[in-house]
Design a protein around this motif. Structure first.
Motif, short mmCIF file in Angstrom:
data_model
loop_
_atom_site.label_atom_id
_atom_site.label_comp_id
_atom_site.label_asym_id
_atom_site.label_seq_id
_atom_site.Cartn_x
_atom_site.Cartn_y
_atom_site.Cartn_z
N ALA A 102 0.85 -1.19 0.00
CA ALA A 102 0.00 0.00 0.00
C ALA A 102 0.89 1.24 0.00
O ALA A 102 1.60 1.50 0.97
CB ALA A 102 -0.92 0.00 1.22
N ALA A 103 0.86 1.97 -1.11
CA ALA A 103 1.65 3.20 -1.25
C ALA A 103 3.09 3.02 -0.78
O ALA A 103 3.57 3.73 0.09
CB ALA A 103 0.98 4.34 -0.48
N PRO A 104 3.81 2.06 -1.36
CA PRO A 104 5.17 1.77 -0.85
C PRO A 104 6.12 2.94 -1.06
O PRO A 104 6.13 3.59 -2.10
CB PRO A 104 5.59 0.56 -1.68
N LEU A 105 6.92 3.18 -0.03
CA LEU A 105 7.89 4.27 -0.08
C LEU A 105 9.18 3.74 -0.68
O LEU A 105 10.04 3.20 0.02
CB LEU A 105 8.14 4.80 1.34
N VAL A 106 9.33 3.89 -2.00
CA VAL A 106 10.60 3.55 -2.64
C VAL A 106 11.28 4.80 -3.19
O VAL A 106 12.46 4.75 -3.53
CB VAL A 106 10.40 2.51 -3.77
N ALA A 107 10.54 5.90 -3.26
CA ALA A 107 11.11 7.20 -3.63
C ALA A 107 10.14 8.28 -3.17
O ALA A 107 8.98 8.26 -3.57
CB ALA A 107 11.34 7.30 -5.13
N ALA A 142 6.85 3.40 -7.47
CA ALA A 142 6.21 2.29 -6.77
C ALA A 142 5.76 1.21 -7.75
O ALA A 142 5.91 0.01 -7.49
CB ALA A 142 5.02 2.80 -5.96
N ARG A 143 5.23 1.63 -8.90
CA ARG A 143 4.82 0.66 -9.93
C ARG A 143 6.02 -0.10 -10.47
O ARG A 143 5.98 -1.32 -10.64
CB ARG A 143 4.08 1.37 -11.06
#
Length: 338
Positions: A169-174, A263-264
């Motif tokens: 859910a809305a991953p914080l990768v940037a 995130a995608r």
């Protein structure tokens, strides 16, 4: 919407240019039965002796057997209280729910800068402890994470064979506005990371005005251990080592905290080749929800019932449109390669 099934892409130029040291390694120590699992949870809970009751790790068990054990990681600067009501409804639906407190979160002093001391080794050890506990109950292990919590969910989904389903859910990768080469440079060269405290709302600063448990700001270095783990997955120096039944990315058009495109790329590049079902669940933009669409104290969140409906849809056990919240609806369960 089902995302395209594809093989892992070649590493981006900036990842080849700035290789990372090997990530921390922790040996799995899964519990062997429910009694041992509860004893290990008691050890986890003991670390919260000086933590306010509302923000401690919680284990919610249904009456009778559980359909699955669901580990739910809260978001960055928040606490298990964020998922308290959601966890209660999941338990009522027949699931065992573990909502752990991430290291250095949930402290009584919401202005603490303790997150500046967080390390990736702490995160890996914490995440493995949680899966070790979940494994002992003998039910399917599913993991959910919001924001930075999604990084931990992704890590264990890639590295622990006990995990079968994953919701990112809305991953914080940037963070929003951060070019990926800059993210990589910060992770590779921590000395260049700004040491100041960032306020979630620069206008209100310490007076965030809603959740009594979430930190209103954070030292920027506190983000780096999460990004260190996501980058290790992004460049496949740590790869998903087993097949997952289902992986769903939950995104939100009103999210101004993270880069949804990154995130995608992360979700599809890391997990699509290893999932029987891989899809994206998109929240109706007309709802105008924000990054934290879970916390009942957040002004940009859905109701508890809506959040539970989204998670159930993502896990494959609920209505594909989550009661009209997901637009378009998730497709019926099918092979990611179909």
């Amino acid at each position: 919407m089902t995302l395209e099934h594809r093989t892992p892409p070649e590493r981006a130029w900036f990842r080849r240019l700035m290789p990372l040291p090997a990530p921390p390694q922790v040996p799995p120590r899964p519990t062997i039965d429910a009694d041992q699992a509860r004893a290990r949870f008691a050890g986890l809970a003991a670390r919260d002796a000086d933590i306010p009751e509302a923000t401690r790790s919680v284990l919610l068990e249904p009456e009778g057997g559980a359909s699955a054990t669901v580990v739910v990681w809260h978001g960055f600067t928040n606490a298990p209280s964020q998922f308290g009501q959601v966890g209660g409804q999941l338990r009522a639906a027949g699931y065992r729910v573990l909502v752990p407190r991430m290291p250095h979160h949930g402290q009584a002093d919401v202005l603490t800068r303790d997150l500046a001391t967080l390390t990736d080794a702490e995160l890996v050890e914490h995440a493995y402890d949680c899966v070790d506990i979940a494994a002992g109950f003998g039910d399917p292990v599913w993991v959910i994470g919001l924001s930075a919590g999604a990084t931990l969910a992704a890590w264990v989904a890639a590295t622990r064979t006990e995990v079968r389903r994953l919701v990112l859910a809305a991953p914080l990768v940037a963070p929003k506005g951060f070019p990926m080469p800059l993210v990589r440079a910060f992770v590779r060269y921590p000395a260049i990371v700004p040491g100041f405290c960032y306020w979630w709302d620069p206008r209100k600063k310490a007076d965030l005005g809603h959740s009594p448990y979430a930190y209103p700001g954070f030292p920027v270095p506190g983000l780096m251990p999460y990004l260190r783990l996501s980058e290790a997955l992004f460049d496949h120096s740590v790869a998903a080592g087993h097949r997952l039944e289902r992986v769903v990315l939950a995104s939100n058009p009103g999210d101004f905290a993270i880069r949804r495109d990154a995130a995608r790329d992360f979700a599809s590049g890391v997990f699509a080749p290893h999932a029987d079902v891989f899809a994206e669940a998109s929240v109706d933009g007309g709802l105008k929800w924000m990054h934290d669409f879970v916390d009942p104290w957040s002004p940009g969140a859905g109701t508890t019932e809506q959040v539970v409906a989204i998670l159930a849809a993502c896990l494959g056990v609920g209505e594909p449109d989550a009661g009209g919240v997901l637009v378009p609806p998730l497709v019926p369960e099918q092979s990611a390669g179909a």
